[in-house]
Scaffold this motif. Sequence first.
Motif, PDB file in Angstrom:
ATOM      1  N   HIS A 254       0.902  -1.371  -0.054  1.00  0.00           N
ATOM      2  CA  HIS A 254      -0.120  -0.091   0.061  1.00  0.00           C
ATOM      3  C   HIS A 254       0.875   1.203  -0.039  1.00  0.00           C
ATOM      4  O   HIS A 254       0.528   2.217  -0.425  1.00  0.00           O
ATOM      5  CB  HIS A 254      -0.795   0.045   1.185  1.00  0.00           C
ATOM      6  N   LYS A 255       2.001   1.228   0.586  1.00  0.00           N
ATOM      7  CA  LYS A 255       2.890   2.297   0.624  1.00  0.00           C
ATOM      8  C   LYS A 255       3.551   2.656  -0.790  1.00  0.00           C
ATOM      9  O   LYS A 255       3.644   3.865  -0.989  1.00  0.00           O
ATOM     10  CB  LYS A 255       4.080   2.077   1.699  1.00  0.00           C
ATOM     11  N   LEU A 256       3.742   1.533  -1.467  1.00  0.00           N
ATOM     12  CA  LEU A 256       4.308   1.555  -2.751  1.00  0.00           C
ATOM     13  C   LEU A 256       3.170   2.496  -3.801  1.00  0.00           C
ATOM     14  O   LEU A 256       3.487   3.330  -4.514  1.00  0.00           O
ATOM     15  CB  LEU A 256       4.584   0.310  -3.227  1.00  0.00           C
ATOM     16  N   VAL A 257       2.071   1.766  -3.463  1.00  0.00           N
ATOM     17  CA  VAL A 257       0.784   2.555  -4.249  1.00  0.00           C
ATOM     18  C   VAL A 257       0.544   3.981  -3.998  1.00  0.00           C
ATOM     19  O   VAL A 257       0.343   4.577  -4.948  1.00  0.00           O
ATOM     20  CB  VAL A 257      -0.611   1.644  -4.030  1.00  0.00           C
ATOM     21  N   HIS A 258       0.712   4.128  -2.589  1.00  0.00           N
ATOM     22  CA  HIS A 258       0.611   5.641  -2.229  1.00  0.00           C
ATOM     23  C   HIS A 258       1.456   6.549  -2.898  1.00  0.00           C
ATOM     24  O   HIS A 258       1.333   7.721  -3.438  1.00  0.00           O
ATOM     25  CB  HIS A 258       0.406   5.805  -0.896  1.00  0.00           C
ATOM     26  N   ILE A 259       2.677   5.968  -2.729  1.00  0.00           N
ATOM     27  CA  ILE A 259       3.938   6.881  -3.471  1.00  0.00           C
ATOM     28  C   ILE A 259       3.787   7.251  -4.886  1.00  0.00           C
ATOM     29  O   ILE A 259       3.743   8.362  -5.451  1.00  0.00           O
ATOM     30  CB  ILE A 259       5.236   6.116  -3.304  1.00  0.00           C
ATOM     31  N   LEU A 260       3.314   6.071  -5.677  1.00  0.00           N
ATOM     32  CA  LEU A 260       3.119   6.166  -6.937  1.00  0.00           C
ATOM     33  C   LEU A 260       2.004   7.221  -7.321  1.00  0.00           C
ATOM     34  O   LEU A 260       2.035   8.017  -8.296  1.00  0.00           O
ATOM     35  CB  LEU A 260       2.768   4.853  -7.716  1.00  0.00           C
ATOM     36  N   HIS A 261       0.709   6.910  -6.604  1.00  0.00           N
ATOM     37  CA  HIS A 261      -0.443   7.737  -7.066  1.00  0.00           C
ATOM     38  C   HIS A 261       0.166   9.362  -6.650  1.00  0.00           C
ATOM     39  O   HIS A 261      -0.562  10.242  -7.230  1.00  0.00           O
ATOM     40  CB  HIS A 261      -1.669   7.338  -6.169  1.00  0.00           C
ATOM     41  N   GLN A 262       0.762   9.452  -5.692  1.00  0.00           N
ATOM     42  CA  GLN A 262       1.026  10.775  -5.183  1.00  0.00           C
ATOM     43  C   GLN A 262       1.966  11.712  -6.374  1.00  0.00           C
ATOM     44  O   GLN A 262       1.831  12.794  -6.626  1.00  0.00           O
ATOM     45  CB  GLN A 262       2.075  11.007  -3.981  1.00  0.00           C
ATOM     46  N   ARG A 263       2.323  10.723  -7.353  1.00  0.00           N
ATOM     47  CA  ARG A 263       3.265  11.382  -8.376  1.00  0.00           C
ATOM     48  C   ARG A 263       2.302  11.449  -9.708  1.00  0.00           C
ATOM     49  O   ARG A 263       2.774  11.947 -10.674  1.00  0.00           O
ATOM     50  CB  ARG A 263       4.464  10.557  -8.650  1.00  0.00           C
ATOM     51  N   GLY A 264       1.179  10.836  -9.750  1.00  0.00           N
ATOM     52  CA  GLY A 264       0.320  10.962 -10.765  1.00  0.00           C
ATOM     53  C   GLY A 264      -0.085   9.507 -11.310  1.00  0.00           C
ATOM     54  O   GLY A 264       0.189   8.496 -10.513  1.00  0.00           O
ATOM     55  N   PRO A 265      -0.889   9.435 -12.365  1.00  0.00           N
ATOM     56  CA  PRO A 265      -1.362   8.271 -12.918  1.00  0.00           C
ATOM     57  C   PRO A 265      -0.086   7.480 -13.182  1.00  0.00           C
ATOM     58  O   PRO A 265       0.960   8.020 -13.655  1.00  0.00           O
ATOM     59  CB  PRO A 265      -1.964   8.524 -14.042  1.00  0.00           C
ATOM     60  N   PHE A 266      -0.127   6.053 -13.086  1.00  0.00           N
ATOM     61  CA  PHE A 266       1.099   5.450 -13.647  1.00  0.00           C
ATOM     62  C   PHE A 266       0.461   4.017 -14.149  1.00  0.00           C
ATOM     63  O   PHE A 266      -0.430   3.393 -14.022  1.00  0.00           O
ATOM     64  CB  PHE A 266       2.004   4.952 -12.136  1.00  0.00           C
ATOM     65  N   MET A 267       1.567   3.293 -14.951  1.00  0.00           N
ATOM     66  CA  MET A 267       1.214   2.102 -15.979  1.00  0.00           C
ATOM     67  C   MET A 267       2.402   1.010 -15.086  1.00  0.00           C
ATOM     68  O   MET A 267       3.334   1.521 -14.711  1.00  0.00           O
ATOM     69  CB  MET A 267       1.846   2.336 -17.061  1.00  0.00           C
ATOM     70  N   ALA A 268       1.662   0.080 -15.003  1.00  0.00           N
ATOM     71  CA  ALA A 268       2.597  -0.997 -14.309  1.00  0.00           C
ATOM     72  C   ALA A 268       2.951  -2.072 -15.494  1.00  0.00           C
ATOM     73  O   ALA A 268       2.094  -2.392 -16.219  1.00  0.00           O
ATOM     74  CB  ALA A 268       1.922  -1.937 -13.317  1.00  0.00           C
ATOM     75  N   LEU A 269       4.473  -2.192 -15.922  1.00  0.00           N
ATOM     76  CA  LEU A 269       4.874  -2.664 -17.097  1.00  0.00           C
ATOM     77  C   LEU A 269       5.262  -4.172 -16.593  1.00  0.00           C
ATOM     78  O   LEU A 269       6.295  -4.028 -15.752  1.00  0.00           O
ATOM     79  CB  LEU A 269       5.714  -2.069 -17.720  1.00  0.00           C
ATOM     80  N   HIS A 270       4.726  -5.205 -16.924  1.00  0.00           N
ATOM     81  CA  HIS A 270       5.220  -6.599 -16.366  1.00  0.00           C
ATOM     82  C   HIS A 270       6.111  -6.920 -17.348  1.00  0.00           C
ATOM     83  O   HIS A 270       5.971  -7.671 -18.202  1.00  0.00           O
ATOM     84  CB  HIS A 270       4.035  -7.587 -16.001  1.00  0.00           C
ATOM     85  N   LEU A 271       7.543  -6.603 -17.008  1.00  0.00           N
ATOM     86  CA  LEU A 271       8.547  -6.801 -17.946  1.00  0.00           C
ATOM     87  C   LEU A 271       9.225  -8.260 -17.960  1.00  0.00           C
ATOM     88  O   LEU A 271      10.157  -8.292 -16.982  1.00  0.00           O
ATOM     89  CB  LEU A 271       9.508  -5.737 -17.952  1.00  0.00           C
TER      90      LEU A 271
END
Length: 505
Positions: free
Chosen positions: A247-264
Amino acid sequence: MEIRSESVGLRSEKLGGSSPVIPRKRLQVWFIRVCSSILVWTCLVQLVAVGELWHPRFITNLTTRFSQIAGPLHVQVAVQPPPPLPPPRNYTSNGFLKVSCNGGLNQMRSAICDMVAVARLLNLTLVVPELDKTSFWADPSDFEDIFDVRHFIDSLRDEVRIVRRLPKRISKKYRHGVLEMPPVSWSNENYYLQQILPLFNKSKVLHFNRTDARLANNMIPLELQKLRCRVNFQALKFTPQIESLGHKLVHILHQRGPFMALHLRYEMDMLAFSGCTHGCTQEEAKELKRLRYAYPWWREKEINSVERRSQGLCPLTPEEAALVLQALGVDKQTQIYVAAGEIYGSERRLAALRAAFPRIVRKETLLDPLELQQFQNHSSQMAALDFMVSVASNTFVPTYDGNMAKVVEGHRRYLGFKKTILLDRRKLVELLNLHQNGTLPWNEFTVAVREAHEKRMGQPIRRRVIPDKPKEEDYFYSNPQECLCEANNCDDLLGTGNSYSSSVP
């Protein structure tokens, strides 16, 4: 006040000398009142403590009324009361089912869902599953290291009885070993009812030593399909430690704006076992081949990499992924979270992707190293963090349709058909080859890529069924259509057609 005045009176009597002996009766009354006061206050404190856990609303009202008389009582509510547990299902168990899951995190996750359904079908008691510790990843994690085992047991108690381990009397009886076998892959309910259930007449314990894809995608009773979903979406919660950091990771990412998860999925194990070496040096190709031969359980040894890639059976390389995302119109400033382990070739292979999309991030760059320290050398726990971020992302793009890609896709459908770009790798390889040899200019390449993926964005659609070819049909956990609408007939949501056409086998 009454106690104090009496005590003062007693003291006066002693000082004045008018009554050198304290009457026994008055002393008894004084002692009883003191003890009663202590007892009442002790009971009240205990009531508040217990009530805060189970009935905070009642205690809040009680303390509010009490404070009007005796002053404010400062009690802070720390947690919400747990939801009531469902009543346990009452049934006579036919025996105990032990299971040893094999594979990575998401392959094991799907298998656990299947085994709960099997235990429910056969009226068995399920022993908490054992996780794979001997595969390529060599993760020593137990079930309770990844999943909340108490929640798993309690939340399913109205469907199936689950125990942490075999009872001692059963373990003692079968100390010399139990019947062990792998169930047949892609089996339906008839196989389990006719072939497996009779085995419990001979032995009350059965051990499934492999669990990958042992239950069919289709032609399974609706109630069992819904149970598979319930286990997947509700019962299999990660541990509080994993949930908190995810949840902390998701919160950090959302604070920076929309994001894409690329399963590379361009990792050593995938390249070694798939035989895909496109973009690798000759030395790297040899290293991957040696790794494939080092694992005797991997049956396919000699693999034609060019042929597999042309069939769409290889993950996209980081360089190919960059081109495809650009062709799909992904903005250069898009925040992209790379959901993967160590990329084969490390930063050298990520250079083109970083040049195209500078805002590339990973869990290792977003979190303090100390926060990840407890998960080091535990690949499944690290994968759980990537899983949480991928499910929560604004857009999810897998470069290979492995177990994580499929299970995340299914979760995103369940959460309201969140945007998931399902890459048609066979078509993309054809277009990439044409573009890279100069035959197909960029503008035509872009148009072709977008047209190929118009209907591959995670929209509601029916699961593709291919009789007698379960490996080639759509995976249940990637599109659990039985759980995506309330009514038995989902034509309004999913349409009357079968599925999208795909050039990927």
